[in-house]
Design an enzyme around this catalytic site. Structure first.
Site, PDB file in Angstrom:
ATOM      1  N   ASP A  13       0.863  -1.184   0.000  1.00 15.20           N
ATOM      2  CA  ASP A  13       0.000   0.000   0.000  1.00 15.20           C
ATOM      3  C   ASP A  13       0.899   1.233   0.000  1.00 15.20           C
ATOM      4  OD1 ASP A  13      -2.094   1.741   0.177  1.00 15.20           O
ATOM      5  OD2 ASP A  13      -2.939   0.916   2.017  1.00 15.20           O
ATOM      6  N   ASP A 107      -2.932   2.337  -5.945  1.00 18.51           N
ATOM      7  CA  ASP A 107      -1.877   2.374  -4.934  1.00 18.51           C
ATOM      8  C   ASP A 107      -1.842   1.144  -4.033  1.00 18.51           C
ATOM      9  OD1 ASP A 107      -4.297   2.953  -3.759  1.00 18.51           O
ATOM     10  OD2 ASP A 107      -3.495   4.435  -2.378  1.00 18.51           O
ATOM     11  N   GLU A 108      -2.505   0.073  -4.425  1.00 14.80           N
ATOM     12  CA  GLU A 108      -2.632  -1.058  -3.516  1.00 14.80           C
ATOM     13  C   GLU A 108      -2.751  -2.356  -4.309  1.00 14.80           C
ATOM     14  OE1 GLU A 108      -5.651  -2.373   0.142  1.00 14.80           O
ATOM     15  OE2 GLU A 108      -6.106  -0.636  -1.128  1.00 14.80           O
TER      16      GLU A 108
END
Length: 441
Positions: A13, A107-108
């Site tokens: 993350d 983003d993950e």
């Protein structure tokens, strides 16, 4: 127990992603509160830097509340060209480790290290993989990442949350329940405020407390699927595989109320809030959608669904909210509504450049302490605070604020020191908007 003998599932993350990219590219904002999101009167926060979070600012919060909590922050619109560029680098690095990468948003992502070639999956080996990955991402993007690794997806994600910001946590096989049981029940996926409140009435506050409740009692309280799922998760049992074929067909938010609601104004406000939240999730996943669906469960447990489809995909919270509220008018709520939900389907990877812009009045910036805190978007939506611009004489910079026919620009990039601020006419022919500026520029 879990079925995997090794901590081979990794969850990554990126820390405060959108805000971190803005701080990277804008030297004057490093170490300062930065809030990215909708700048109009109904805008919501997409990401807040850790400096802003100290003031209680969080994702999905109304921007008006964020301004009240942290008035000295820099409030910026989104630059999705920059975010997508960083995300592409990160996802490429993950795929170097394993072909099984499951992106959850820009983003993950999850990674199944067990599918990689000749990787050392001992605890020390996984820890070394995580540290190298974090170092590589920092070097290549200038952004920090938090990494968790464990024997299941649920535990890997919890581990990365424990690692934030900029850290690494590996949960050793055999220690899952020891780590998990002291944590609050909200760490488990699917446990929102309403479910947590129901469980609290049983005296259940921690994951360990849940593990002491019989499965039948959880099913009676939460329903077959949710009750059984919670029973298994509280015992660290999660067999879900990492899937590189993951493709969300819809994104939705729903909530069940403790008491039936009949007030039309309150129902409309709840639908608006859900529409904002589901759009924020849509944006973070890098998608847009065409079909808005409203779900309502009435006092007698009758469940209704109403949908409306747009001619083209949107990521605009105002448009989603407008349609959802309009759909609510078709529901007879006179005897009470016990559940509401808002969803978006017909997803597309097409994302417009001004995801967060929502219009509004603007004012002139004040002194040189930072972007004008009340600046939103110029009436013609041309200049958005935070956007990259180029001036034929002064070079590259970003919009710092504007209003009354003028725009103020700070001339700096990620590769320069903090730069000077200058103001121009909004229609200055020497000033133009450009795509995001890389260090090479």
């Amino acid at each position: 127990m879990t079925t995997r003998p090794r901590a081979s599932i990794l969850h990554l993350d990126l820390d405060a992603f959108f805000a971190a990219v803005e701080q990277r590219d804008k030297p004057s904002l490093r170490g300062r509160p930065v809030i990215v999101g909708g700048l109009g009167p109904r805008g919501v926060v997409s990401t807040a830097s850790y400096e802003a979070r100290r003031f209680g600012v969080r994702s999905a919060m109304p921007m008006s509340e964020a301004r009240s909590r942290c008035p000295n922050a820099a409030f910026l619109g989104g630059r999705f060209g920059a975010y997508r560029a960083v995300s592409a680098v990160v996802m490429d690095e993950l795929r170097r480790l394993s072909p099984l990468v499951e992106p959850l948003s820009l983003d993950e992502a999850f990674v199944d290290l067990g599918a990689g070639d000749d990787l050392d999956l001992s605890v020390s080996g996984v820890r070394a993989i995580g540290e190298r990955l974090r170092d590589t991402i920092r070097t290549k993007t200038g952004i920090t990442a938090s990494v968790g690794a464990a024997t299941s997806k649920t535990l890997a994600k919890i581990a990365s949350e424990q690692a934030k910001p900029d850290g690494l946590v590996v949960i050793e096989p055999g220690s899952e329940t020891e780590m998990l049981h002291p944590l609050p029940i909200r760490v488990l996926p699917g446990v929102g405020p309403a479910t947590a409140a129901r469980l609290a009435r049983l005296g259940v506050k921690s994951v360990g407390d849940v593990a002491q409740v019989e499965e039948s009692e959880l099913v009676d309280l939460l329903g077959e699927a949710s009750g059984r799922n919670l029973f298994l998760l509280a015992r660290a049992h999660d067999e879900r595989p990492v899937s590189s074929e993951r493709a969300s067909k819809s994104i939705s938010v729903e909530d069940t109320f403790d008491r039936d609601i009949t007030d039309p104004a309150l129902l409309s406000a709840l639908v608006t809030r859900m529409a904002d939240k589901v759009t924020e999730r849509l944006v973070r996943a890098g998608h847009s959608g065409r079909t808005v669906t409203l779900k309502a469960r009435l006092h007698d447990f009758t469940t209704l669904s109403r949908s409306a489809t747009l001619p083209g995909p949107t990521d605009d919270a105002r448009e989603v909210s407008r349609l959802a509220v309009q759909l609510l008018k078709d529901v007879d709520a006179s005897n009470g509504v016990r559940l509401l939900g808002v969803g978006i389907s017909g997803l597309s990877d097409w994302v417009q450049d001004d995801l967060f812009t929502s219009g509004g009045d603007v004012r002139e910036p004040g002194d040189d302490d930072g972007p004008d805190l009340d600046a939103a978007v110029h009436a013609d939506r041309r200049w958005v605070p935070g956007m990259d611009v180029m001036h034929t004489e002064h070079g590259a910079g970003w919009v710092w604020g504007g209003g009354l026919g003028r725009v103020t620009v700070r001339f700096e990039t990620s590769a320069t020191p903090p730069g000077p601020v200058r103001t121009f006419a909004a229609d200055d022919p020497q000033l133009s908007a450009i795509s995001h500026i890389s260090e090479a520029d």
